[in-house]
Write an enzyme that holds these catalytic residues in place. Sequence first.
Site, PDB file in Angstrom:
ATOM      1  N   ASP A 176      21.928  25.209 -29.325  1.00 43.96           N
ATOM      2  CA  ASP A 176      20.640  25.606 -28.767  1.00 43.96           C
ATOM      3  C   ASP A 176      20.536  25.308 -27.268  1.00 43.96           C
ATOM      4  O   ASP A 176      19.457  25.354 -26.690  1.00 43.96           O
ATOM      5  CB  ASP A 176      19.468  24.994 -29.546  1.00 43.96           C
ATOM      6  CG  ASP A 176      19.676  23.529 -29.826  1.00 43.96           C
ATOM      7  OD1 ASP A 176      20.424  22.892 -29.064  1.00 43.96           O
ATOM      8  OD2 ASP A 176      19.106  23.019 -30.808  1.00 43.96           O
ATOM      9  N   CYS A 203       3.151   2.041   2.903  1.00 46.73           N
ATOM     10  CA  CYS A 203       4.389   1.322   3.219  1.00 46.73           C
ATOM     11  C   CYS A 203       5.592   2.157   2.810  1.00 46.73           C
ATOM     12  O   CYS A 203       6.598   2.215   3.509  1.00 46.73           O
ATOM     13  CB  CYS A 203       4.458  -0.008   2.470  1.00 46.73           C
ATOM     14  SG  CYS A 203       3.183  -1.174   2.934  1.00 46.73           S
ATOM     15  N   ASP A 240      14.224  24.039 -33.232  1.00 50.80           N
ATOM     16  CA  ASP A 240      15.460  24.403 -33.874  1.00 50.80           C
ATOM     17  C   ASP A 240      15.333  23.914 -35.320  1.00 50.80           C
ATOM     18  O   ASP A 240      14.521  23.044 -35.609  1.00 50.80           O
ATOM     19  CB  ASP A 240      16.608  23.691 -33.154  1.00 50.80           C
ATOM     20  CG  ASP A 240      17.954  24.138 -33.655  1.00 50.80           C
ATOM     21  OD1 ASP A 240      18.122  25.341 -33.902  1.00 50.80           O
ATOM     22  OD2 ASP A 240      18.833  23.273 -33.807  1.00 50.80           O
ATOM     23  N   CYS A 285       0.895  -1.147   0.000  1.00 51.08           N
ATOM     24  CA  CYS A 285       0.000   0.000   0.000  1.00 51.08           C
ATOM     25  C   CYS A 285       0.933   1.196   0.000  1.00 51.08           C
ATOM     26  O   CYS A 285       2.027   1.105   0.544  1.00 51.08           O
ATOM     27  CB  CYS A 285      -0.861  -0.028   1.255  1.00 51.08           C
ATOM     28  SG  CYS A 285      -2.029   1.329   1.357  1.00 51.08           S
ATOM     29  N   ASP A 319      18.677  19.764 -31.169  1.00 49.39           N
ATOM     30  CA  ASP A 319      19.613  18.646 -31.179  1.00 49.39           C
ATOM     31  C   ASP A 319      20.782  18.904 -30.232  1.00 49.39           C
ATOM     32  O   ASP A 319      21.713  18.132 -30.160  1.00 49.39           O
ATOM     33  CB  ASP A 319      20.118  18.369 -32.601  1.00 49.39           C
ATOM     34  CG  ASP A 319      20.828  19.568 -33.194  1.00 49.39           C
ATOM     35  OD1 ASP A 319      20.830  20.652 -32.571  1.00 49.39           O
ATOM     36  OD2 ASP A 319      21.403  19.427 -34.295  1.00 49.39           O
TER      37      ASP A 319
HETATM   38  P1  ADP Z   1      20.091  26.260 -36.573  1.00 46.42           P
HETATM   39  O1  ADP Z   1      19.423  27.239 -35.670  1.00 46.42           O
HETATM   40  O2  ADP Z   1      19.443  26.214 -37.923  1.00 46.42           O
HETATM   41  O3  ADP Z   1      20.205  24.892 -35.982  1.00 46.42           O
HETATM   42  P2  ADP Z   1      22.762  27.086 -35.865  1.00 46.42           P
HETATM   43  O4  ADP Z   1      22.338  28.059 -34.813  1.00 46.42           O
HETATM   44  O5  ADP Z   1      23.359  25.822 -35.437  1.00 46.42           O
HETATM   45  O6  ADP Z   1      21.557  26.804 -36.867  1.00 46.42           O
HETATM   46  O7  ADP Z   1      23.743  27.816 -36.850  1.00 46.42           O
HETATM   47  C1  ADP Z   1      23.376  29.027 -37.479  1.00 46.42           C
HETATM   48  C2  ADP Z   1      24.238  29.344 -38.625  1.00 46.42           C
HETATM   49  O8  ADP Z   1      25.551  29.590 -38.159  1.00 46.42           O
HETATM   50  C3  ADP Z   1      24.384  28.227 -39.641  1.00 46.42           C
HETATM   51  O9  ADP Z   1      23.357  28.284 -40.593  1.00 46.42           O
HETATM   52  C4  ADP Z   1      25.732  28.528 -40.255  1.00 46.42           C
HETATM   53  O10 ADP Z   1      25.606  29.496 -41.236  1.00 46.42           O
HETATM   54  C5  ADP Z   1      26.496  29.124 -39.097  1.00 46.42           C
HETATM   55  N1  ADP Z   1      27.352  28.127 -38.434  1.00 46.42           N
HETATM   56  C6  ADP Z   1      27.233  27.650 -37.197  1.00 46.42           C
HETATM   57  N2  ADP Z   1      28.204  26.764 -36.924  1.00 46.42           N
HETATM   58  C7  ADP Z   1      28.935  26.651 -38.037  1.00 46.42           C
HETATM   59  C8  ADP Z   1      30.079  25.873 -38.419  1.00 46.42           C
HETATM   60  N3  ADP Z   1      30.671  25.029 -37.603  1.00 46.42           N
HETATM   61  N4  ADP Z   1      30.555  26.050 -39.664  1.00 46.42           N
HETATM   62  C9  ADP Z   1      29.973  26.896 -40.519  1.00 46.42           C
HETATM   63  N5  ADP Z   1      28.906  27.623 -40.222  1.00 46.42           N
HETATM   64  C10 ADP Z   1      28.395  27.525 -39.022  1.00 46.42           C
HETATM   65 MG    MG Z   2      21.008  23.630 -34.389  1.00 43.42          MG
END
Ligand code: ADP
Ligand code: MG
Length: 763
Positions: A665, A57, A462, A54, A661
């Site tokens: 973010d 417990c 995202d 229960c 992912d």
């Molecule tokens: P999302 O919000 O679409 O997931 P991100 O915030 O991860 O995109 O990235 C935003 C933008 O920043 C990408 O579209 C790219 O232009 C640039 N960017 C981020 N990281 C990289 C990387 N390692 N090499 C090249 N461009 C990048």
């Molecule tokens: Mg992203």
Amino acid sequence: MVAPNSPKSADTKKQKQTQHGQTTPESRSEDRGLVASILDRGETAHFRVEGMWCPNCATNIEASLRNEPGIKKATISFAGEQGRVEYDPDEADLESALAHLKGLGYQAHLTTDLDNREAERQQERMLLQLIAAAGFGMQVMLIYLVQLYPLYASGAFDTENVRNLQYVVWVLATPALFVGGFSFLLGAWRSLRAGNVGMDTLVSLGTLSAYSYSVYVTLTGGGEVYFDSVVMITMFIMLGRYLEKIGGARARKDIRHLLKLRPDKAWQRIDDEWQEVRASKLVPGDRILVRPGERVSADAEILEGSAALDESLLTGESTPVEKSAGDTVYAGTIVTDDALICRVTRAGEETRLAQITQVVEETLNTKPPIQRLADRASGIFAFGIVGTAILTFLGWWLSGTSPSQALLTAVAVLVVACPCALGLATPLAVAITLGRTAQQGILVRNPTVLETAAKVGRIVFDKTGTLTRGRLSVVSASVDPQTELSEEDLLCLAAGVEQYSEHPVARAIVDSCSQSRPQAEKFEVARGLGVSAHVDGRIQERVRVGSSRYLEGTEQSPLIDQAQERAERGETVVWIGWKEVTAGFIALRDEPEPTASDALRQLEERGITTVMLSGDDPRTAEAIASELGLSDYAGSTAPNEKAERIKEWQESGETVAMIGDGVNDAPALAQADLSITTASGTDVAGETSDVVLTRSDLTLIPWLIDLSRHAGRTIRENLGWAFAYNLMAVPLAAFGVISPVIAAGAMATSSLLVVGNSLRLRG
Ligand code: ADP
Ligand code: MG
């Protein structure tokens, strides 16, 4: 990833413990015995508890454990039949603390070996008790019906015949109560020792007072005896409890389904021969054979063979997945058609299955706030009922009713009250819901998630890797003729910078360089913008790779129109340059996640606002949004701007969920009321979000919201019913409207209704 020998795996184990918050110096854990040291996660230990029957417990055990030295916190899950303590390893003697529970009649085992035998044995014991209660009880009732009731009705109380019959029913009612009702009498005793008052206390007080009074009358003669009430109450309570137990077992089975399927045997290559070994003996690097129909015993990489694997245990996906040499297979999945030879990469507690199990166990052992409240309420409530019963007795007696009639009314009050329904209202519903989510491949890190999910009004997505698959491919490279680079040079220069980045864009660019990739150093990340580094070769400057906001002067580039056109088609444009120079751009294409538009539509249907916040160019964001049929979106949003936007929505009173992912973010995930990530790697337990989707199916989100809403409704119904029932039944009993026997029947029905209502959640 393959660690060929065990030292490496010992290392990861240590890291694991740190991840859970605390490290325990090796020497200390040795003192506390082997089992404890294996199962301790820092200063937290998990164990199984048997003998709870229960929710009260669980409260008893918690109270008793908290009185042990060095134990800071104890949480017992009634529905999960397990518990968790946080303790100070210097002060606490965990094994003896758990051994003390024996004194209260519970068994606690420091083991994750979740075998069901003990639970089954307990169920059998309960059935035997029910048979004893019913067997003796029926005979008592027969004597009452055929002889005693008519005799009492004719006013005969002290004839020789009546007295003899009273002795006979006494003899029969004694085993009915003490054997049949052993569980609740024991439960009351345990509560007493732990200083609690619970369901068992009330029933025991009720039956024992009716019993003692009847014995007294039998010995002294001259009155009516109430052994009929004693046996009927015992029978009803035991019947209710037994059915409840079966209901609970059904709920637990769903969770056990996941937990018990850890394979325990494996075929290992030893001395050029396949030998059967215990799966727990495997270490990374071992060669194992898995035959058709068998479960894989560890996470491993396929060396030879190819087969279709049933991964439904881990992902809830029922269609088998084809795998061949080089692919990873997971412990607990079933090889359906062909034999595989594999090399172990993660064994024992490191496997994905073990990690998922850990998460589920943690969650089961965390009580949602509403349950804490209900637990506390049912404790106080039980005290209140004892008080009410005493007042009832005194009230009737002082107002001139015979003491026997007053006692009977008080017994009805004790028996009709059902704090058990209060205690059962939440845990069963939560356990069933968690069992279902686990089966679907949704990991819920905390039961409060269910409450939040039901309230979500806005979901923020995202883009890259969430609404799109995150598997980008390079579609073109465009070079500014002034820089005298070839397309191939541009790709490999970018690949040099990107080689240390974890972003999905980076992987695609690295793969697109077909020459040898240049070395790079002083790598830097600008979150949500791009990356930069010094690359070996002609360019002496720091090379930047990223969005147009990351590089200076892309607007002046002769390539700008071309780039914008690409973006308008939904391609991601990544610029390459240094200082004021813009050398060119790479356009990448990502597929929309196949389940995305379905999921978005289903969420809209449920009245939930969906928004995409992307760090990508607004043109790309617009193109993807219109492809998915999403009207609300924004591009060029940096990681902390995403968090800011979420905060604004929250301030205007919305409950906001964020799905990402985990790449760029994290701030937004942390800000949201509910964070959901898609499990990318194998380190499921390492994810810090509230919910992890173990397969990439976004329609799991509306599914989870439906289930959470359903669970919330069920819990509210259960609690509402429990309160309403008690509010009505107790006064009726106190005013003498309900007899003890009817009271017992009503009480048993009341808790069965709660169990039945919760079981409907199984769908
Ligand atoms: P999302 O919000 O679409 O997931 P991100 O915030 O991860 O995109 O990235 C935003 C933008 O920043 C990408 O579209 C790219 O232009 C640039 N960017 C981020 N990281 C990289 C990387 N390692 N090499 C090249 N461009 C990048
Ligand atoms: Mg992203």
